[in-house]
Design a protein around this motif. Structure first.
Motif, PDB file in Angstrom:
ATOM      1  N   THR A   1       0.938  -1.179  -0.100  1.00 32.39           N
ATOM      2  CA  THR A   1       0.011  -0.022  -0.123  1.00 32.39           C
ATOM      3  C   THR A   1       1.012   1.193  -0.130  1.00 32.39           C
ATOM      4  N   HIS A   2       1.920   1.152   0.581  1.00 41.34           N
ATOM      5  CA  HIS A   2       2.818   2.356   0.677  1.00 41.34           C
ATOM      6  C   HIS A   2       3.597   2.653  -0.831  1.00 41.34           C
ATOM      7  N   LEU A   3       3.917   1.708  -1.565  1.00 41.09           N
ATOM      8  CA  LEU A   3       4.316   1.710  -2.748  1.00 41.09           C
ATOM      9  C   LEU A   3       2.984   2.230  -3.601  1.00 41.09           C
ATOM     10  N   ALA A   4       2.029   1.744  -3.570  1.00 41.51           N
ATOM     11  CA  ALA A   4       0.682   2.221  -4.248  1.00 41.51           C
ATOM     12  C   ALA A   4       0.339   3.800  -4.031  1.00 41.51           C
ATOM     13  N   LYS A   5       0.693   4.272  -2.832  1.00 38.57           N
ATOM     14  CA  LYS A   5       0.569   5.577  -2.278  1.00 38.57           C
ATOM     15  C   LYS A   5       1.705   6.323  -3.199  1.00 38.57           C
TER      16      LYS A   5
ATOM     17  N   ALA B   1       1.056   9.026  -6.010  1.00 43.53           N
ATOM     18  CA  ALA B   1       1.740  10.541  -5.856  1.00 43.53           C
ATOM     19  C   ALA B   1       2.288  10.924  -7.193  1.00 43.53           C
ATOM     20  N   GLY B   2       2.962   9.982  -7.651  1.00 39.77           N
ATOM     21  CA  GLY B   2       3.665  10.099  -9.041  1.00 39.77           C
ATOM     22  C   GLY B   2       2.923  10.507 -10.317  1.00 39.77           C
ATOM     23  N   LEU B   3       1.539  10.037 -10.155  1.00 40.96           N
ATOM     24  CA  LEU B   3       0.526  10.191 -11.166  1.00 40.96           C
ATOM     25  C   LEU B   3      -0.187  11.418 -10.869  1.00 40.96           C
ATOM     26  N   GLY B   4       0.023  11.944  -9.786  1.00 35.44           N
ATOM     27  CA  GLY B   4      -0.709  13.201  -9.440  1.00 35.44           C
ATOM     28  C   GLY B   4      -1.726  13.206  -8.562  1.00 35.44           C
ATOM     29  N   ALA B   5      -2.252  12.048  -7.876  1.00 38.23           N
ATOM     30  CA  ALA B   5      -2.980  11.957  -6.985  1.00 38.23           C
ATOM     31  C   ALA B   5      -2.500  12.127  -5.582  1.00 38.23           C
ATOM     32  N   ASN B   6      -3.125  12.609  -4.552  1.00 43.70           N
ATOM     33  CA  ASN B   6      -3.040  12.807  -3.413  1.00 43.70           C
ATOM     34  C   ASN B   6      -2.687  11.701  -2.406  1.00 43.70           C
ATOM     35  N   PRO B   7      -1.421  11.293  -2.160  1.00 43.88           N
ATOM     36  CA  PRO B   7      -0.916  10.137  -1.660  1.00 43.88           C
ATOM     37  C   PRO B   7      -1.741   9.969  -0.092  1.00 43.88           C
TER      38      PRO B   7
END
Length: 153
Positions: A44-48, A52-58
């Motif tokens: 889940t940390h890696l998904a966050k 974040a790299g895709l512009g979503a709020n982690p």
């Protein structure tokens, strides 16, 4: 052709965040990322970090263990699956994964190794290994031509 396997080691959250951002730069519509590792490995940390790299709020990214799928908005839609609680391949398929896998977003699948037959032939697999309290090893394997750019993540 499969991309050569690579291994990346990080030692803390900033390292995971940097790694996830580098991966996200190479992701594309229809990308499927299989996240594999034991409980607490940091899927889940890696998904966050990828989100974040895709512009979503982690901060808005959480484990979808109890809801099975979460959706986030970034430069591409992000579909975050968790197969942990599922017992049968049909349960995973019933989530509509095949439509998501061929859609316009990026699919992040935690516990993807539970139902490998449901994954598309071409996907990116990241195996997480715990090295210490915050240190992790990411073993990356690109399955198919579309994942060649990940050989130097």
């Amino acid at each position: 052709m499969d991309a050569p396997d690579i291994t990346v080691e990080v030692f803390d959250w900033p390292g995971t965040l940097a790694f996830g951002r580098r991966l996200a730069e190479r992701l594309f519509a229809g990308a499927v990322v299989a996240l594999v590792g034991p409980m607490g490995a940091g899927k889940t940390h890696l998904a966050k970090a990828i989100a974040a790299g895709l512009g979503a709020n982690p901060a808005g990214v959480s484990s979808p263990t109890f809801v099975l799928i979460q959706e986030y908005q970034g430069r591409l839609p992000i579909y975050h699956f968790d197969a942990y609680r599922l017992q049968h391949e049909s349960e995973f398929a019933d989530l509509g994964v095949h439509e998501y896998f061929t859609g316009d977003g990026v699919c992040l699948v935690e516990w993807a190794d539970k139902f490998p037959a449901c994954l598309p032939a071409e996907h990116l697999e990241i195996r997480l290994t715990i090295l210490g309290p915050t240190a992790r090893r990411f073993h990356i394997r690109g399955q198919g031509d579309r994942y060649q750019p990940f050989r130097d993540a």
